[in-house]
Write an enzyme that holds these catalytic residues in place. Structure first.
Site, PDB file in Angstrom:
ATOM      1  N   ASP A  38       1.470  -0.805  -0.050  1.00 27.30           N
ATOM      2  CA  ASP A  38      -0.192   0.236   0.055  1.00 27.30           C
ATOM      3  C   ASP A  38       0.883   1.175  -0.301  1.00 27.30           C
ATOM      4  OD1 ASP A  38      -2.533  -1.226   0.605  1.00 27.30           O
ATOM      5  OD2 ASP A  38      -2.524  -1.401   2.648  1.00 27.30           O
ATOM      6  N   TYR A  66       6.504  -8.669   8.947  1.00 27.45           N
ATOM      7  CA  TYR A  66       6.186  -7.090   8.660  1.00 27.45           C
ATOM      8  C   TYR A  66       6.514  -6.639  10.368  1.00 27.45           C
ATOM      9  CZ  TYR A  66       3.720  -7.864   4.681  1.00 27.45           C
ATOM     10  OH  TYR A  66       2.958  -8.037   3.084  1.00 27.45           O
ATOM     11  N   ASP A  80      -7.150   1.161   8.564  1.00 26.41           N
ATOM     12  CA  ASP A  80      -5.430   1.602   8.794  1.00 26.41           C
ATOM     13  C   ASP A  80      -5.955   3.729   9.719  1.00 26.41           C
ATOM     14  OD1 ASP A  80      -6.329   3.312   6.358  1.00 26.41           O
ATOM     15  OD2 ASP A  80      -4.338   1.668   5.816  1.00 26.41           O
ATOM     16  N   ARG A 171      -3.266  -5.270   8.715  1.00 24.16           N
ATOM     17  CA  ARG A 171      -4.112  -4.165   9.364  1.00 24.16           C
ATOM     18  C   ARG A 171      -5.127  -5.272   9.973  1.00 24.16           C
ATOM     19  NH1 ARG A 171      -6.816  -2.421   4.317  1.00 24.16           N
ATOM     20  NH2 ARG A 171      -5.936  -3.291   2.416  1.00 24.16           N
TER      21      ARG A 171
END
Length: 292
Positions: A38, A66, A80, A171
């Protein structure tokens, strides 16, 4: 020009922006990335050049790690902080001991993809429906969280390290953890730190690559099979190379590890990906992706 470039994508860039820049810097049309990040996310984005684009989808199937930062107290429609807040928590503090909750999210599980994603429903991407305020049916998908650790915490935020299977939405994982904690969490920052066994430390930003001369850029190109090491290798004699490249099959008379796909070599040359068809009397190797 065939191989892999490891790019450290910066915040605000889209994965498509990175591909376009690499096309320009390497004077090459055949360029593709191996899994979208993203615009708000940063970190490791392997970019395929030339023939390597043929195996890009298989590279993206490997595990990824991550580091994420989440803010407590809210839930948003995007999962988010760029989204619209639709729920807030009256619980003012993050649980003192998060380990039991994190433990419950490790391992194999099912995850419902978010509406703000590029998955498709009836030919349209989910985020297109979401932007119109439409919620469409989605199917839960199997994911694996092989590592989930609390790196740091404050009164308002937490930092998590998550190593997950391909297709996992961090997320969504964070949102689910926030619900389990009772205080809600929404992702604030995300950085991909590894793909398979390749670390972010081996990557370069676009600015760094742009500042190099052509010879230095050439040195950044890594072998096409570098990010396919999660697949077992099958090595054939050198003289089988042309036949396999032409689409012929090969009987397997030696032991091998059972897997969906294999890296296939003729001598020392990586020639593509193959599958094995099992018969009663023999097993046969067929090429799935040929790198002519």
């Amino acid at each position: 020009m065939n191989g892999i470039i490891l790019v450290d994508k910066q915040k605000g860039d889209t994965s498509h922006d990175v591909v376009q820049k690499i096309r320009h810097l390497y004077h090459l049309k055949q360029v593709g990335h191996t899994g979208t990040l993203d615009p708000m996310a940063t970190g490791l984005l392997p970019v395929c050049l030339g023939k390597a684009t043929k195996v890009a989808e298989y590279i993206s199937n490997d595990k990824k790690a991550y580091v994420a930062r989440a803010v407590k107290g809210i839930r948003t429609d995007t999962g988010d902080v760029t989204g619209t807040v639709y729920a807030s928590s009256d619980q003012h503090s993050i649980p003192d001991d998060m380990e039991p909750i994190l433990k419950s999210f490790r391992g194999e599980q099912m995850q419902l993809p978010p509406m703000y994603s590029a998955l498709k429903y009836k030919g349209r991407k989910l985020y297109e429906y979401a932007r119109e305020g439409i919620c469409v049916p989605r199917k839960e998908r199997p994911i694996t969280v092989s590592k989930l650790e609390l790196l740091d915490r404050s009164e308002e935020e937490i930092d998590l390290l998550a190593e997950v299977s391909s297709g996992t939405y961090i997320r969504t994982l964070i949102d689910d953890i926030g619900v389990a904690c009772g205080c809600y969490f929404t992702m604030k920052e995300l950085r991909r730190v590894s793909v398979g066994n390749i670390s972010i430390r081996a990557s370069h930003t676009l600015d760094e690559i742009e500042s190099m001369d052509d010879a230095e850029r050439q040195e950044l190109i890594l072998p096409m099979d570098l990010l396919l090491e999660h697949m077992p290798a099958i090595r054939l004699p050198e003289h089988r190379k042309q036949a396999m490249l032409n689409g012929m099959s090969s009987h397997i008379t030696f032991s091998y590890v059972d897997a969906p796909y294999y890296r296939v070599y003729a001598g020392d040359t990586f020639i593509g990906l193959g599958t094995i068809k099992k018969e009663d009397a023999h097993h046969e190797l067929f090429m799935k992706k040929v790198l002519k």
